[in-house]
Design a protein around this motif. Structure first.
Motif, PDB file in Angstrom:
ATOM      1  N   ALA A 196      -8.422   8.112 -20.449  1.00  0.00           N
ATOM      2  CA  ALA A 196      -7.453   8.640 -21.415  1.00  0.00           C
ATOM      3  C   ALA A 196      -6.338   9.441 -20.742  1.00  0.00           C
ATOM      4  O   ALA A 196      -5.306   9.724 -21.367  1.00  0.00           O
ATOM      5  N   LEU A 197      -6.523   9.803 -19.472  1.00  0.00           N
ATOM      6  CA  LEU A 197      -5.506  10.563 -18.741  1.00  0.00           C
ATOM      7  C   LEU A 197      -4.355   9.678 -18.272  1.00  0.00           C
ATOM      8  O   LEU A 197      -3.269  10.168 -17.956  1.00  0.00           O
ATOM      9  N   GLU A 198      -4.579   8.377 -18.237  1.00  0.00           N
ATOM     10  CA  GLU A 198      -3.585   7.477 -17.650  1.00  0.00           C
ATOM     11  C   GLU A 198      -2.220   7.544 -18.340  1.00  0.00           C
ATOM     12  O   GLU A 198      -1.190   7.553 -17.644  1.00  0.00           O
ATOM     13  N   PRO A 199      -2.121   7.593 -19.675  1.00  0.00           N
ATOM     14  CA  PRO A 199      -0.787   7.695 -20.293  1.00  0.00           C
ATOM     15  C   PRO A 199      -0.010   8.933 -19.852  1.00  0.00           C
ATOM     16  O   PRO A 199       1.214   8.865 -19.685  1.00  0.00           O
ATOM     17  N   GLU A 200      -0.701  10.040 -19.646  1.00  0.00           N
ATOM     18  CA  GLU A 200      -0.013  11.246 -19.185  1.00  0.00           C
ATOM     19  C   GLU A 200       0.562  11.043 -17.789  1.00  0.00           C
ATOM     20  O   GLU A 200       1.689  11.468 -17.499  1.00  0.00           O
ATOM     21  N   LEU A 201      -0.201  10.389 -16.933  1.00  0.00           N
ATOM     22  CA  LEU A 201       0.285  10.101 -15.592  1.00  0.00           C
ATOM     23  C   LEU A 201       1.492   9.172 -15.636  1.00  0.00           C
ATOM     24  O   LEU A 201       2.485   9.378 -14.923  1.00  0.00           O
ATOM     25  N   GLU A 202       1.438   8.160 -16.480  1.00  0.00           N
ATOM     26  CA  GLU A 202       2.558   7.234 -16.599  1.00  0.00           C
ATOM     27  C   GLU A 202       3.803   7.935 -17.120  1.00  0.00           C
ATOM     28  O   GLU A 202       4.924   7.660 -16.681  1.00  0.00           O
ATOM     29  N   GLU A 203       3.614   8.859 -18.052  1.00  0.00           N
ATOM     30  CA  GLU A 203       4.734   9.628 -18.592  1.00  0.00           C
ATOM     31  C   GLU A 203       5.465  10.392 -17.483  1.00  0.00           C
ATOM     32  O   GLU A 203       6.695  10.542 -17.513  1.00  0.00           O
ATOM     33  N   LEU A 204       4.728  10.859 -16.504  1.00  0.00           N
ATOM     34  CA  LEU A 204       5.306  11.643 -15.413  1.00  0.00           C
ATOM     35  C   LEU A 204       5.785  10.780 -14.253  1.00  0.00           C
ATOM     36  O   LEU A 204       6.218  11.310 -13.219  1.00  0.00           O
ATOM     37  N   GLY A 205       5.709   9.464 -14.404  1.00  0.00           N
ATOM     38  CA  GLY A 205       6.141   8.578 -13.328  1.00  0.00           C
ATOM     39  C   GLY A 205       5.207   8.568 -12.141  1.00  0.00           C
ATOM     40  O   GLY A 205       5.628   8.271 -11.014  1.00  0.00           O
ATOM     41  N   TYR A 206       3.926   8.888 -12.380  1.00  0.00           N
ATOM     42  CA  TYR A 206       2.946   8.989 -11.299  1.00  0.00           C
ATOM     43  C   TYR A 206       2.688   7.618 -10.689  1.00  0.00           C
ATOM     44  O   TYR A 206       2.575   6.608 -11.388  1.00  0.00           O
ATOM     45  N   ARG A 207       2.583   7.581  -9.348  1.00  0.00           N
ATOM     46  CA  ARG A 207       2.236   6.370  -8.615  1.00  0.00           C
ATOM     47  C   ARG A 207       1.044   6.682  -7.724  1.00  0.00           C
ATOM     48  O   ARG A 207       0.952   7.772  -7.155  1.00  0.00           O
ATOM     49  N   ILE A 208       0.141   5.711  -7.580  1.00  0.00           N
ATOM     50  CA  ILE A 208      -1.001   5.922  -6.691  1.00  0.00           C
ATOM     51  C   ILE A 208      -0.511   6.224  -5.295  1.00  0.00           C
ATOM     52  O   ILE A 208      -0.959   7.171  -4.646  1.00  0.00           O
ATOM     53  N   ASP A 209       0.426   5.446  -4.787  1.00  0.00           N
ATOM     54  CA  ASP A 209       1.019   5.681  -3.471  1.00  0.00           C
ATOM     55  C   ASP A 209       2.056   4.602  -3.225  1.00  0.00           C
ATOM     56  O   ASP A 209       2.226   3.682  -4.043  1.00  0.00           O
ATOM     57  N   VAL A 210       2.754   4.707  -2.084  1.00  0.00           N
ATOM     58  CA  VAL A 210       3.648   3.622  -1.693  1.00  0.00           C
ATOM     59  C   VAL A 210       2.804   2.391  -1.371  1.00  0.00           C
ATOM     60  O   VAL A 210       1.637   2.504  -0.965  1.00  0.00           O
ATOM     61  N   ARG A 211       3.376   1.217  -1.561  1.00  0.00           N
ATOM     62  CA  ARG A 211       2.669  -0.009  -1.184  1.00  0.00           C
ATOM     63  C   ARG A 211       3.702  -1.078  -0.885  1.00  0.00           C
ATOM     64  O   ARG A 211       4.632  -1.304  -1.657  1.00  0.00           O
ATOM     65  N   TYR A 212       3.494  -1.776   0.248  1.00  0.00           N
ATOM     66  CA  TYR A 212       4.414  -2.813   0.678  1.00  0.00           C
ATOM     67  C   TYR A 212       3.646  -4.073   1.052  1.00  0.00           C
ATOM     68  O   TYR A 212       2.668  -4.016   1.813  1.00  0.00           O
ATOM     69  N   GLY A 213       4.089  -5.204   0.515  1.00  0.00           N
ATOM     70  CA  GLY A 213       3.455  -6.478   0.847  1.00  0.00           C
ATOM     71  C   GLY A 213       1.995  -6.486   0.451  1.00  0.00           C
ATOM     72  O   GLY A 213       1.613  -6.028  -0.631  1.00  0.00           O
ATOM     73  N   ASP A 214       1.148  -7.007   1.363  1.00  0.00           N
ATOM     74  CA  ASP A 214      -0.288  -7.063   1.066  1.00  0.00           C
ATOM     75  C   ASP A 214      -1.047  -5.915   1.696  1.00  0.00           C
ATOM     76  O   ASP A 214      -2.269  -5.951   1.801  1.00  0.00           O
ATOM     77  N   ARG A 215      -0.323  -4.866   2.090  1.00  0.00           N
ATOM     78  CA  ARG A 215      -0.998  -3.697   2.660  1.00  0.00           C
ATOM     79  C   ARG A 215      -1.697  -2.903   1.563  1.00  0.00           C
ATOM     80  O   ARG A 215      -1.272  -2.917   0.413  1.00  0.00           O
ATOM     81  N   PRO A 216      -2.747  -2.163   1.932  1.00  0.00           N
ATOM     82  CA  PRO A 216      -3.323  -1.227   0.955  1.00  0.00           C
ATOM     83  C   PRO A 216      -2.313  -0.139   0.615  1.00  0.00           C
ATOM     84  O   PRO A 216      -1.323   0.071   1.311  1.00  0.00           O
ATOM     85  N   TYR A 217      -2.573   0.579  -0.458  1.00  0.00           N
ATOM     86  CA  TYR A 217      -1.723   1.715  -0.820  1.00  0.00           C
ATOM     87  C   TYR A 217      -1.631   2.704   0.340  1.00  0.00           C
ATOM     88  O   TYR A 217      -2.619   3.002   1.021  1.00  0.00           O
ATOM     89  N   GLY A 218      -0.429   3.228   0.558  1.00  0.00           N
ATOM     90  CA  GLY A 218      -0.264   4.365   1.440  1.00  0.00           C
ATOM     91  C   GLY A 218      -0.232   4.083   2.923  1.00  0.00           C
ATOM     92  O   GLY A 218      -0.042   5.005   3.711  1.00  0.00           O
ATOM     93  N   PHE A 219      -0.387   2.811   3.341  1.00  0.00           N
ATOM     94  CA  PHE A 219      -0.430   2.502   4.764  1.00  0.00           C
ATOM     95  C   PHE A 219       0.905   1.945   5.236  1.00  0.00           C
ATOM     96  O   PHE A 219       1.533   1.139   4.554  1.00  0.00           O
ATOM     97  N   VAL A 220       1.303   2.382   6.409  1.00  0.00           N
ATOM     98  CA  VAL A 220       2.478   1.828   7.071  1.00  0.00           C
ATOM     99  C   VAL A 220       2.059   1.335   8.445  1.00  0.00           C
ATOM    100  O   VAL A 220       1.140   1.876   9.050  1.00  0.00           O
TER     101      VAL A 220
END
Length: 429
Positions: free
Chosen positions: A160-184
């Motif tokens: 039930a917390l997810e809509p509040e996070l979406e309202e604030l523009g929350y993102r799990i982390d950066v993600r590019y291509g097929d990398r996991p979240y947050g890895f460069v």
């Protein structure tokens, strides 16, 4: 030692304890920018409380944060790196061929948020590494971070917390291509512009800060933990730009520290919390690898026996050399910052006695948090609370736990972690 903890917790604004985890916050940069007057709120936090450096037993964020949440070392909690089987590989033992990221099922003991929830303490966790799937905490919440697979919808509890996070523009982390979240990795610099990296990292950081403020003032919590992982990634990508005064990105790291400073000032103005600001390691210029054989011996030894921090730093300083930069002095085709020892910590609040700067161990911070909550510290914990907080009770409490041992095949994350040693070197991921 501090006197007894205050008993007026019900009259306070906000949580009793806020643990603001700043991944990779480097002590020397703090000193430099505090002295220059650029981090006034962190300066005030130091002056009003206690601070120092924290010796790291590992430079692996996965290892360090698991140690933080469990209060015990990797030989007990079972996580030594981001990949399943890292510990066995370093020890020369058979390990799984699959390159899967660790998750909650790999943590062999209870975390202190679980212990607190069992005692009726309301705990909120924002971006806790490596706690995925999210912990189900009675009276609290858990918002998982970068180890959440991109295919999963199990990253928030309660959902039930997810809509509040979406309202604030929350993102799990950066993600590019097929990398996991947050890895460069170095390949990323041929796929994504520095402008995009800079924009995305600060977007994630700002959203995390927005939700941290919301959680501190609008959620009924006793303890709030929030990890600002973006600071680590920004330093990985822009260290050489800072060192070479690059006119475009040379202030990226400093600006990220200023965002932390602003949050510290806001938390102190809007809550009555005991505020702990700390990192899991420091940072420095990326180093080239020493001869492979020597490194293999060194990592094998470090995986079996405790190695004093001074020896770890000597190894990095003497046996490695700084990575080459581009012809203009700034490398734009690779990461240029890497983890270093020690970490930093600063603590102030109504239950904290001001004291001089002290060197502690990273493992001393979990019992410090429990002491400020007036909760017992499990006897198995390897650290001791800092002197500036009330002396905690020690309790012979079982850390045994049964975890879900299988995650659905559709939620397995394949890795592309060859840079920064994520795939091979436990001490540098």
């Amino acid at each position: 030692m501090a006197d007894a903890a205050h008993d007026d917790g019900d009259d306070r604004e906000g949580p009793r304890v806020v643990a603001l985890a700043v991944d990779g916050m480097e002590p020397s940069l703090l000193d430099r920018w505090i002295d220059a007057g650029e981090l006034p709120n962190l300066r005030a936090l130091r002056e009003d409380g206690a601070y120092g450096v924290a010796e790291c037993s590992s430079l692996s964020s996965a290892n360090q944060w698991t140690t933080h949440f469990t209060g015990v070392g990797p030989e007990t909690h079972g996580v030594t790196g981001f990949l399943k089987g890292d510990r066995k590989r370093l020890a020369g033992e058979p390990a799984p061929e699959a390159r899967e990221l660790v998750n909650l099922s790999d943590i062999r003991v209870k975390t202190y948020p679980e212990l607190l929830a069992e005692s009726g303490v309301g705990v909120g966790l924002v971006n806790p590494l490596p706690l995925w799937p999210p912990l189900e905490l009675d009276g609290g919440f858990c918002v998982s971070g970068m180890l959440a697979p991109p295919t999963t919808d199990r990253w928030v509890h309660p959902p039930a917390l997810e809509p509040e996070l979406e309202e604030l523009g929350y993102r799990i982390d950066v993600r590019y291509g097929d990398r996991p979240y947050g890895f460069v990795d170095d390949d990323l610099f041929g796929e994504v512009t520095l402008e995009t990296l800079h924009e995305d990292m600060f977007d994630v950081l700002d959203a995390r800060i927005r939700f941290t403020k919301r959680a501190a003032t609008e959620h009924d919590l006793d303890c709030l933990y929030s990890l600002l992982k973006s600071i680590d990634v920004i330093q990985h990508c822009f260290w050489a730009h800072m060192a070479n005064d690059d006119p475009t990105y040379g202030r990226a790291i400093r600006e990220s520290y200023r965002r932390v400073d602003d949050l510290v000032g806001w938390l102190r103005a809007e809550t009555d919390a005991n505020l702990l600001v700390f990192s899991d390691h420091g940072f420095g210029p990326r180093q080239s690898d020493p001869p492979a054989g020597l490194h293999s011996v060194a990592t094998a030894v470090a995986s079996r026996v405790p190695v004093p921090g001074v020896l770890k730093r000597a190894y990095d300083t003497v046996l490695r050399s700084p990575v080459e930069t581009g012809t203009d002095g700034v490398a734009v085709d690779s990461t240029t910052g890497i983890h270093a020892n020690p970490a930093a910590w600063t603590l102030a609040g109504p239950d904290v006695d001001p004291s001089d700067a002290r060197e502690r161990r990273f493992e001393d911070l979990p019992p410090t948090i429990l002491a400020l909550l007036d909760e017992p510290v499990p006897e198995a914990y390897v650290g001791t609370a800092v002197d500036a907080v009330p002396t905690p009770r020690i309790e012979d409490r079982s850390l045994a736990v049964r975890r879900e041992t299988r995650i659905g095949d559709d939620e397995v994350v394949s890795e592309r972690l060859h840079n920064l040693g994520y795939a091979e070197m436990v001490d540098e991921d």
